[in-house]
Design a protein around this motif. Structure first.
Motif, PDB file in Angstrom:
ATOM      1  N   TYR A  19      -3.614   1.234   6.952  1.00  0.00           N
ATOM      2  CA  TYR A  19      -3.320   2.544   6.383  1.00  0.00           C
ATOM      3  C   TYR A  19      -4.359   3.001   5.370  1.00  0.00           C
ATOM      4  O   TYR A  19      -4.354   4.157   4.935  1.00  0.00           O
ATOM      5  CB  TYR A  19      -1.938   2.535   5.721  1.00  0.00           C
ATOM      6  CG  TYR A  19      -1.756   1.468   4.662  1.00  0.00           C
ATOM      7  CD1 TYR A  19      -2.208   1.643   3.355  1.00  0.00           C
ATOM      8  CD2 TYR A  19      -1.110   0.273   4.967  1.00  0.00           C
ATOM      9  CE1 TYR A  19      -2.040   0.675   2.384  1.00  0.00           C
ATOM     10  CE2 TYR A  19      -0.939  -0.716   4.003  1.00  0.00           C
ATOM     11  CZ  TYR A  19      -1.397  -0.510   2.717  1.00  0.00           C
ATOM     12  OH  TYR A  19      -1.239  -1.481   1.763  1.00  0.00           O
ATOM     13  N   ALA A  20      -5.258   2.103   4.974  1.00  0.00           N
ATOM     14  CA  ALA A  20      -6.166   2.400   3.866  1.00  0.00           C
ATOM     15  C   ALA A  20      -7.066   3.595   4.154  1.00  0.00           C
ATOM     16  O   ALA A  20      -7.361   4.390   3.261  1.00  0.00           O
ATOM     17  CB  ALA A  20      -7.007   1.173   3.537  1.00  0.00           C
ATOM     18  N   THR A  26      -0.644   6.183   6.971  1.00  0.00           N
ATOM     19  CA  THR A  26       0.418   5.634   7.809  1.00  0.00           C
ATOM     20  C   THR A  26       0.164   4.164   8.127  1.00  0.00           C
ATOM     21  O   THR A  26      -0.894   3.821   8.676  1.00  0.00           O
ATOM     22  CB  THR A  26       0.520   6.419   9.123  1.00  0.00           C
ATOM     23  OG1 THR A  26       0.726   7.800   8.826  1.00  0.00           O
ATOM     24  CG2 THR A  26       1.673   5.897   9.974  1.00  0.00           C
ATOM     25  N   PRO A  27       1.102   3.274   7.834  1.00  0.00           N
ATOM     26  CA  PRO A  27       0.960   1.858   8.186  1.00  0.00           C
ATOM     27  C   PRO A  27       1.400   1.629   9.633  1.00  0.00           C
ATOM     28  O   PRO A  27       2.537   1.247   9.905  1.00  0.00           O
ATOM     29  CB  PRO A  27       1.879   1.156   7.191  1.00  0.00           C
ATOM     30  CG  PRO A  27       2.959   2.166   6.929  1.00  0.00           C
ATOM     31  CD  PRO A  27       2.319   3.519   7.044  1.00  0.00           C
ATOM     32  N   HIS A  28       0.506   1.828  10.567  1.00  0.00           N
ATOM     33  CA  HIS A  28       0.870   1.800  11.981  1.00  0.00           C
ATOM     34  C   HIS A  28       1.421   0.443  12.404  1.00  0.00           C
ATOM     35  O   HIS A  28       2.340   0.370  13.232  1.00  0.00           O
ATOM     36  CB  HIS A  28      -0.349   2.177  12.829  1.00  0.00           C
ATOM     37  CG  HIS A  28      -0.824   3.575  12.593  1.00  0.00           C
ATOM     38  ND1 HIS A  28      -0.178   4.682  13.132  1.00  0.00           N
ATOM     39  CD2 HIS A  28      -1.862   4.067  11.864  1.00  0.00           C
ATOM     40  CE1 HIS A  28      -0.809   5.787  12.758  1.00  0.00           C
ATOM     41  NE2 HIS A  28      -1.827   5.445  11.981  1.00  0.00           N
ATOM     42  N   SER A  29       0.890  -0.631  11.847  1.00  0.00           N
ATOM     43  CA  SER A  29       1.391  -1.960  12.215  1.00  0.00           C
ATOM     44  C   SER A  29       2.839  -2.138  11.771  1.00  0.00           C
ATOM     45  O   SER A  29       3.642  -2.774  12.480  1.00  0.00           O
ATOM     46  CB  SER A  29       0.506  -3.046  11.605  1.00  0.00           C
ATOM     47  OG  SER A  29       0.383  -2.873  10.204  1.00  0.00           O
ATOM     48  N   GLU A  30       3.195  -1.592  10.611  1.00  0.00           N
ATOM     49  CA  GLU A  30       4.591  -1.654  10.163  1.00  0.00           C
ATOM     50  C   GLU A  30       5.494  -0.842  11.075  1.00  0.00           C
ATOM     51  O   GLU A  30       6.601  -1.274  11.428  1.00  0.00           O
ATOM     52  CB  GLU A  30       4.711  -1.122   8.726  1.00  0.00           C
ATOM     53  CG  GLU A  30       4.263  -2.081   7.669  1.00  0.00           C
ATOM     54  CD  GLU A  30       4.570  -1.572   6.270  1.00  0.00           C
ATOM     55  OE1 GLU A  30       5.421  -0.661   6.141  1.00  0.00           O
ATOM     56  OE2 GLU A  30       3.958  -2.068   5.313  1.00  0.00           O
ATOM     57  N   LEU A  95      -2.584   1.543  -2.700  1.00  0.00           N
ATOM     58  CA  LEU A  95      -3.549   2.635  -2.622  1.00  0.00           C
ATOM     59  C   LEU A  95      -3.592   3.228  -1.211  1.00  0.00           C
ATOM     60  O   LEU A  95      -3.943   2.547  -0.244  1.00  0.00           O
ATOM     61  CB  LEU A  95      -4.931   2.133  -3.036  1.00  0.00           C
ATOM     62  CG  LEU A  95      -6.022   3.184  -3.182  1.00  0.00           C
ATOM     63  CD1 LEU A  95      -5.678   4.190  -4.288  1.00  0.00           C
ATOM     64  CD2 LEU A  95      -7.364   2.510  -3.477  1.00  0.00           C
ATOM     65  N   ASN A  96      -3.202   4.490  -1.115  1.00  0.00           N
ATOM     66  CA  ASN A  96      -3.140   5.278   0.129  1.00  0.00           C
ATOM     67  C   ASN A  96      -2.010   4.855   1.064  1.00  0.00           C
ATOM     68  O   ASN A  96      -1.938   5.334   2.194  1.00  0.00           O
ATOM     69  CB  ASN A  96      -4.466   5.262   0.895  1.00  0.00           C
ATOM     70  CG  ASN A  96      -4.603   6.500   1.775  1.00  0.00           C
ATOM     71  OD1 ASN A  96      -4.406   7.625   1.319  1.00  0.00           O
ATOM     72  ND2 ASN A  96      -4.928   6.320   3.058  1.00  0.00           N
ATOM     73  N   PRO A 101      -1.433   7.600  -4.527  1.00  0.00           N
ATOM     74  CA  PRO A 101      -2.792   7.865  -5.014  1.00  0.00           C
ATOM     75  C   PRO A 101      -3.400   6.825  -5.943  1.00  0.00           C
ATOM     76  O   PRO A 101      -4.560   6.958  -6.340  1.00  0.00           O
ATOM     77  CB  PRO A 101      -2.608   9.181  -5.776  1.00  0.00           C
ATOM     78  CG  PRO A 101      -1.216   9.115  -6.304  1.00  0.00           C
ATOM     79  CD  PRO A 101      -0.423   8.402  -5.241  1.00  0.00           C
ATOM     80  N   LYS A 102      -2.653   5.798  -6.299  1.00  0.00           N
ATOM     81  CA  LYS A 102      -3.135   4.847  -7.290  1.00  0.00           C
ATOM     82  C   LYS A 102      -3.032   3.407  -6.790  1.00  0.00           C
ATOM     83  O   LYS A 102      -2.473   3.136  -5.724  1.00  0.00           O
ATOM     84  CB  LYS A 102      -2.371   5.021  -8.604  1.00  0.00           C
ATOM     85  CG  LYS A 102      -2.704   6.332  -9.316  1.00  0.00           C
ATOM     86  CD  LYS A 102      -4.142   6.349  -9.758  1.00  0.00           C
ATOM     87  CE  LYS A 102      -4.530   7.622 -10.472  1.00  0.00           C
ATOM     88  NZ  LYS A 102      -5.945   7.593 -10.909  1.00  0.00           N
ATOM     89  N   SER A 103      -3.537   2.484  -7.611  1.00  0.00           N
ATOM     90  CA  SER A 103      -3.650   1.086  -7.201  1.00  0.00           C
ATOM     91  C   SER A 103      -2.491   0.215  -7.658  1.00  0.00           C
ATOM     92  O   SER A 103      -2.418  -0.961  -7.292  1.00  0.00           O
ATOM     93  CB  SER A 103      -4.972   0.511  -7.716  1.00  0.00           C
ATOM     94  OG  SER A 103      -6.059   1.222  -7.147  1.00  0.00           O
TER      95      SER A 103
END
Length: 303
Positions: A19-20, A26-30, A95-96, A101-103
């Motif tokens: 997703y980065a 979007t975390p496609h693997s999730e 992040l993303n 927007p942050k770490s």
């Protein structure tokens, strides 16, 4: 919501989750695993990779903790955590993630979770939760703690201490054969006995190569979570305990969750691994003989 600085860059050589670089985060693997209640059993090699990620995550959170003082901004804490993360060749998992927007997440006072670091200065008497996750060698390590800023009042001490006790008591029950749904009974019993409520909108989760996956671990009683603990399962428990109502609201930033009544909320989180005989708390703090596992807030307790 106060001014936020731009998203911080991550050096190109650091591996990152799917997703980065996604425009929507979007975390496609999730998503491909969503809908399945099957809980992954980690191999010995995978367990070792998870242990390393969690150890690095603990180091990063400790670096952020060292910066907490009256007058410091949560954005400055985010900078320190971001730099500590990339210095360890890790990617800051928040992040993303869905465009966060942050770490890290910084949640102050009435903020339950997912607070976005900004230019607000910490004030004497605040409580601050810092939630850190790092991604290293394909594995995520996730933890958080609630800290005192300056001198806390008695009500804040009781809230934070009770919240830690809720997590600590559940850890003592983690072992093969225990139902995930039983964790909520332990947490709610202790929280209510001390006059507090348990937030229901967010739960613990499986974690390994995926940031969030099965099992779901609700923190409230009489939940319907599926699954029984087995050796090789890895997951978080992260109770959010509030002074007043358990109900929450979401700010217009679509992330920051706050209590409906504006009263304070605290949280603690560990990533843990079920073993043949019990549990290894992979994100536990290591501070020397006799104090291993003690959260930072206890350092400031007057004995």
């Amino acid at each position: 919501m106060l001014f936020q600085t731009p998203k911080r860059p991550v050096p190109d050589h650091i591996p990152r989750p799917d997703y980065a670089e996604d425009t929507q985060g979007t975390p496609h693997s999730e998503l491909s695993a969503r809908g399945s209640s099957q809980i992954r059993v980690l191999s010995d090699e995978e367990q070792e990779s998870l242990r390393v990620a969690c150890k690095l995550g603990r180091e990063v959170l400790d670096a952020g903790a060292a910066a907490i003082e009256v007058g410091v901004t949560t954005d400055e804490i985010d900078r320190i955590i971001h730099e500590a993360t990339v210095d360890r060749d890790c990617y800051p998992s928040p992040l993303n993630y869905y465009r966060f927007p942050k770490s890290c997440c910084t949640s102050v006072n009435e903020v339950i979770c997912h607070g976005i670091p900004d230019k607000r200065q910490l004030e004497n008497g605040d409580i601050l939760n810092i939630d850190v996750t790092v991604y290293h060698n394909d594995f995520h390590g996730d933890l958080n703690e609630t800290f005192f800023v300056g001198k806390p009042d008695d009500a804040s001490r009781k809230l934070v201490n009770t919240t830690w006790e809720c997590l600590d008591q559940t850890i003592q029950h983690v072992k093969p054969g225990v139902r995930y749904r039983d964790m909520g009974n332990i947490i709610q019993k202790h929280a209510q006995a001390n006059g507090f409520s348990v937030v229901r909108s967010y739960c613990g989760h499986g974690i390994h190569r995926l940031f969030h996956t099965a099992p779901n671990v609700p923190h409230y009683a009489k939940n319907k979570a599926v699954g029984v603990m087995k050796p090789g399962h890895s997951f978080t428990i992260e109770p959010m305990i509030s002074e007043g109502t358990w109900r929450d609201l979401i700010w217009p930033d679509n992330w920051t969750a706050v209590t409906q009544d504006g009263r304070r909320s605290a949280q603690f989180e560990h990533t843990m691994l079920v073993t043949d005989t019990g549990v290894d708390v992979l994100t536990r703090r290591q501070v020397g003989s006799g104090l291993s596992g003690q959260p930072h807030y206890m350092d400031s307790f007057v004995q």
